[in-house]
Design a protein around this motif. Structure first.
Motif, PDB file in Angstrom:
ATOM      1  N   LEU A 195       0.839  -1.192   0.000  1.00  0.00           N
ATOM      2  CA  LEU A 195       0.000   0.000   0.000  1.00  0.00           C
ATOM      3  C   LEU A 195       0.874   1.243   0.000  1.00  0.00           C
ATOM      4  N   ALA A 196       0.399   2.271  -0.656  1.00  0.00           N
ATOM      5  CA  ALA A 196       1.052   3.579  -0.595  1.00  0.00           C
ATOM      6  C   ALA A 196       0.614   4.295   0.679  1.00  0.00           C
ATOM      7  N   GLU A 197       1.349   5.342   1.029  1.00  0.00           N
ATOM      8  CA  GLU A 197       1.008   6.099   2.245  1.00  0.00           C
ATOM      9  C   GLU A 197      -0.437   6.589   2.219  1.00  0.00           C
ATOM     10  N   ALA A 198      -0.880   7.010   1.045  1.00  0.00           N
ATOM     11  CA  ALA A 198      -2.218   7.586   0.931  1.00  0.00           C
ATOM     12  C   ALA A 198      -3.319   6.556   1.137  1.00  0.00           C
ATOM     13  N   GLU A 199      -2.972   5.261   1.081  1.00  0.00           N
ATOM     14  CA  GLU A 199      -3.974   4.208   1.227  1.00  0.00           C
ATOM     15  C   GLU A 199      -4.065   3.686   2.663  1.00  0.00           C
ATOM     16  N   ILE A 200      -3.321   4.310   3.560  1.00  0.00           N
ATOM     17  CA  ILE A 200      -3.296   3.861   4.950  1.00  0.00           C
ATOM     18  C   ILE A 200      -4.271   4.690   5.777  1.00  0.00           C
ATOM     19  N   GLU A 201      -5.128   4.015   6.501  1.00  0.00           N
ATOM     20  CA  GLU A 201      -6.003   4.674   7.462  1.00  0.00           C
ATOM     21  C   GLU A 201      -5.580   4.257   8.868  1.00  0.00           C
ATOM     22  N   ILE A 406       4.406  13.558   3.354  1.00  0.00           N
ATOM     23  CA  ILE A 406       4.911  12.416   2.572  1.00  0.00           C
ATOM     24  C   ILE A 406       6.355  12.113   2.976  1.00  0.00           C
ATOM     25  N   ALA A 407       6.626  10.824   3.247  1.00  0.00           N
ATOM     26  CA  ALA A 407       7.929  10.445   3.774  1.00  0.00           C
ATOM     27  C   ALA A 407       8.692   9.468   2.886  1.00  0.00           C
ATOM     28  N   MET A 408       8.082   9.000   1.802  1.00  0.00           N
ATOM     29  CA  MET A 408       8.750   8.026   0.942  1.00  0.00           C
ATOM     30  C   MET A 408       8.252   8.174  -0.478  1.00  0.00           C
ATOM     31  N   ASP A 409       9.014   7.637  -1.427  1.00  0.00           N
ATOM     32  CA  ASP A 409       8.539   7.594  -2.807  1.00  0.00           C
ATOM     33  C   ASP A 409       7.343   6.655  -2.891  1.00  0.00           C
ATOM     34  N   TRP A 410       6.589   6.783  -3.955  1.00  0.00           N
ATOM     35  CA  TRP A 410       5.307   6.081  -4.094  1.00  0.00           C
ATOM     36  C   TRP A 410       5.522   4.674  -4.665  1.00  0.00           C
ATOM     37  N   PRO A 411       5.224   3.620  -3.879  1.00  0.00           N
ATOM     38  CA  PRO A 411       5.281   2.266  -4.437  1.00  0.00           C
ATOM     39  C   PRO A 411       4.079   2.031  -5.344  1.00  0.00           C
TER      40      PRO A 411
END
Length: 816
Positions: A195-201, A406-411
């Motif tokens: 999951l990307a950061e944006a997909e984490i709840e 944002i702390a990492m590149d997007w997987p």
């Protein structure tokens, strides 16, 4: 000869508005669309709506339907302004939800079916069939709502769309913006994918804080460490404390022994440690959270992988191997207690990262994935976020906060199946990653590589292995702007349209769809994706709760439209809340919308009795109400310009119902009908009635397209949707003065009606035995007020006669 009242009969014969006429209009519009000459965009201003492609997993509830109705309202308004407006509708058909639906419906597992090429094909076909049926439901709803969308059958799973997504990947891969690396990533064991950061709840859960005994390696002194993840003990590589914490001064660089697993860990100082959490000592494990990931990287620690892709403990976890994470936690705690290594446990509430789709707690595991660079572009993205036109303004900060977080590149790679395939072949001899030329849709898992041999080492075609993974669905969705502006197929149209794109969307996907779209379009074109961004709140049930099947509170829009009509539903959608705020479903407001449609119909029927003069010598009362109308119309237009349909819905309702119908129509009705008046005075009434009503329903047509169009065709012989914004009714410099006079006249009317009611009189009865005194500033309106209220009217300068009784609105009643 002057027309007599007997000759002035309504052209509109039906005495009430029937919502079934909406379906009649739908058929008319459909026929007109088929025969209409395609509109040219070359000589017009352009607005292109990057319509949110809805996920075709089921019908909309009222909140979702209202969102798309509002998009249609904005599009229709810009058409009134003379813009070429394109609002494509197509479905978002990639991603995990359909896979889950198919797995449930057919009792199958995607992973098992996809073990063979033929099995994967069969699974994908089952997904497509489900999506086809769900998409039909969505199209039926927006069609019934009267949305003027252009239906594109090529959704995000079409060869056309997927070829575009793959072309963007190929370009960015060649430019070094996409790379493959093995890194710690957030992993959902249920979905089986990164999951990307944006997909984490994050979900608040009750749990325990466990106080565990470590001991120093050199002298055996006990050190107590608090942790919520004791199952990570075998992966602990360090203990950390804050350099300002005097309790642990001098421990940095020494080593401790981990309980149960007896391996050494280094003790370090680090300013990120919270001295007030637990004992002030923190376990650094691979991996409990993103802080662990960062510390492993900063401190150069060697990670140990103890959780696999199934969410089970690996061989590296020792006696915990094969257990789920929860089982391992319980097992470790039991063993710590048995050996006297657990000091205590405290019940706490803490935030747990979960999958946004299935709500399963996430783990951090090592994976080789494809990443899209984004950290290097933070400043550029912040600049775009601060420069584009976002409505309402307060939603902008959510985008800025996300970019800063944002702390990492997007997987971007996913171990799933119903999605756009990553167009990569890997040479098994030299390891080269090979991308094909863009221009068509590739399926590397089933098709031959487009090379006869490896272009790098010359290995035979059989050595080239196709990638089996697919893209994150947001990697697809984030190029929707490029799809609708025809970036890869019509460069001239793209250049004209790309600077005038509206993105309408919900606040819940600011950090995903909005951010990723801005990022991707900037990477590919060097420019902002949107001129305007329109952000709505969340559609809620009548109690203010989000609508979910699990709550049993989903409200279906179709029965509502069947009962009240689409115009009534659209009125609620517009008038339920200001832009950017959550909006609740309210059946009473839908009923208000239905009653409003009936009021519009009745007004149209009344006005249809009178011819429309080309010009007229207006009386003061006509000009006053036209000034009042124009002030309301200006406010409605400003609302539309702000992308907020709440304001025009309210302003036009207030004008038509509470001013035009309640006051002006009543005041001029006798003059309009009666042949006892001079013809030019009657024509003034006819002219003003038509001008105000025509303008009002043109401005209302984006919100209530059915009743306005039906009435307009009967009154004026053409569709209201072929019109442009109405010309001003009065000069701009006179609007406020005339509007204020109209307000004072309406206040006087209300005061007189109240007085008559107090006497037990009907509102139409005369009060001939009295004299009505009004301020001298309203002297121009004396004849109309006297005729309307059937009372003698006189004016006063500073004060009325001493024997006069104040009845409100600056009006006084006195005996003759």
């Amino acid at each position: 000869m002057p027309l007599t009242s007997n000759e002035l009969t309504p052209k509109i014969k039906d005495t009430k508005w029937d919502p079934s006429k909406e379906e009649e209009l739908l058929r008319v519009w459909d026929e007109e669309r088929k025969t209409k000459k395609p509109e040219s965009w070359h000589d017009k201003d352009i607005m292109l709506v990057d319509t949110p492609p809805p996920y075709a997993s089921g019908k909309w509830h009222v909140g979702g339907a209202a969102h798309y109705a509002q998009i249609d309202m904005i599009a229709r308004y810009f058409r009134l302004k003379g813009y070429y407006v394109l609002v494509p509708f197509y479905a978002d058909r990639n991603g995990l939800p359909v896979e889950v639906q198919v797995e449930k419906s057919y009792n199958v597992k995607a992973k098992d079916m996809a073990r063979t090429v033929e099995g994967r094909r069969k699974f994908l076909q089952l997904c497509k069939e489900f999506l086809d049926a769900a998409e039909k439901d969505l199209v039926r709803v927006w069609t019934r709502m009267g949305c003027s969308f252009e239906y594109w059958h090529d959704g995000t799973d079409s060869a056309k769309y997927r070829a575009l997504t793959q072309a963007t990947f190929i370009e960015l891969f060649k430019r070094g913006m996409i790379y493959e690396a093995e890194r710690p990533v957030r992993w959902c064991p249920r979905c089986g994918t990164t999951l990307a950061e944006a997909e984490i709840e994050y979900r608040e859960e009750e749990g325990y804080l466990y106080y565990v005994k470590y001991r120093l390696a050199d002298n055996g002194r006990e050190l107590v460490v608090a942790t919520t993840r004791p199952e990570l003990l075998p992966a602990c590589a360090a203990l950390a404390y804050n350099p300002n914490d005097s309790k642990y001064k001098g421990l940095a660089g020494r080593r401790a022994i981990a309980p149960l697993f007896n391996h050494e860990v280094v003790i370090v100082e680090h300013p990120s440690v919270d001295m007030n959490f637990g004992t002030g000592l923190e376990m650094v494990c691979s991996y409990g959270d993103e802080d662990d990931v960062r510390l492993f990287r900063e401190l150069g620690l060697k990670p140990k992988v103890i959780i696999d892709q199934e969410g089970r403990m690996t061989e590296e976890a020792g006696f915990l191997r094969g257990l789920t994470v929860d089982e391992a936690r319980r097992k470790v705690v039991e063993e710590l207690e048995r050996q006297g290594l657990l000091v205590k446990k405290e019940r706490i509430k803490h935030s747990v990262p979960v999958c946004w789709r299935c709500k399963t707690p996430l783990q951090i595991i090592h994976r080789s994935e494809f990443f899209l660079r984004q950290l290097d572009l933070r400043d550029a993205m912040l600049g775009i976020a601060k420069s584009i036109d976002i409505r309402p303004e307060f939603q902008r900060q959510k985008l800025i906060d996300w970019i800063n977080a944002i702390a990492m590149d997007w997987p971007i790679s996913r171990d799933r199946y119903y999605g756009t395939e990553i167009p990569i072949w890997r040479c098994s001899r030299c390891g080269a990653l090979l991308v094909p030329e863009p221009g068509r849709y590739y399926r590397p898992w089933e098709e031959e590589p487009p090379w006869d041999r490896c272009p790098v080492c010359g290995a035979p075609k059989e050595s080239l292995i196709g990638e089996k993974r697919v893209f994150d669905t947001w990697f697809d969705s984030s190029v929707s702007m490029l799809y609708v502006t025809k970036w890869s197929e019509d460069k001239e149209f793209f250049e004209r349209a790309s600077g005038n794109v509206l993105r309408p969307q919900g606040e819940d996907i600011i950090r995903t769809w909005l951010y990723y779209s801005l990022l991707r379009v900037y990477q590919l074109t060097g420019r902002p994706a949107f001129r305007w961004v329109r952000i709505t709140g969340m559609g809620l049930d009548p109690k203010g709760r989000p609508m979910h099947k699990s709550l049993g509170n989903v409200v279906d829009p179709e029965p509502i439209m069947q009962k009240y009509g689409a115009d009534a539903f659209r009125f609620w959608a517009a008038a339920s809340a200001r832009l950017g705020y959550d909006y609740r479903y309210d059946e009473k407001k839908v009923l208000t919308g239905r009653n409003f449609a009936t009021k519009i119909w009745n007004l149209a029927r009344f006005i249809s009795a009178f011819p429309e003069p080309a010009e007229a010598r207006l009386k003061p009362i006509d000009r006053a109400f036209m000034g009042f109308a124009q002030r309301r119309f200006n406010l409605a237009i400003k609302g539309y310009e702000d992308m907020d349909v709440y304001e025009p819905a309210v302003q036009l309702y207030e004008f038509l119902w509470n001013a035009f119908a309640a006051h002006y129509v009543e005041m001029v009705k006798d003059r309009a009908y009666s042949s006892s008046y001079l013809l030019e005075d009657r024509q003034a009434a006819w002219y003003a009635l038509h001008r105000m009503f025509r303008s009002a329903i043109i401005l209302l047509s984006p919100i209530m397209p059915f009743v306005t169009d039906y009435a307009y065709r009967l009154l004026y012989g053409k569709s209201v949707h072929s019109e442009h914004l109405p010309e001003p009714l009065v000069p701009e410099g006179e609007v406020d003065r005339l509007a204020e006079d109209a307000v004072k006249v309406m206040d006087l009317n209300s005061a007189v009606w109240g007085y008559k009611k107090s006497l037990g009189k009907r509102l139409s009865e005369p009060i001939a035995e009295s004299i009505l005194y009004i301020p001298a500033s309203l002297a121009d309106y004396v004849p109309d007020l006297a005729a309307f209220h059937r009372v003698k009217v006189r004016t006063y300068e500073r004060s009325p006669p001493e024997n006069a009784m104040h009845i409100g609105g600056g009006a006084y009643i006195a005996p003759p």
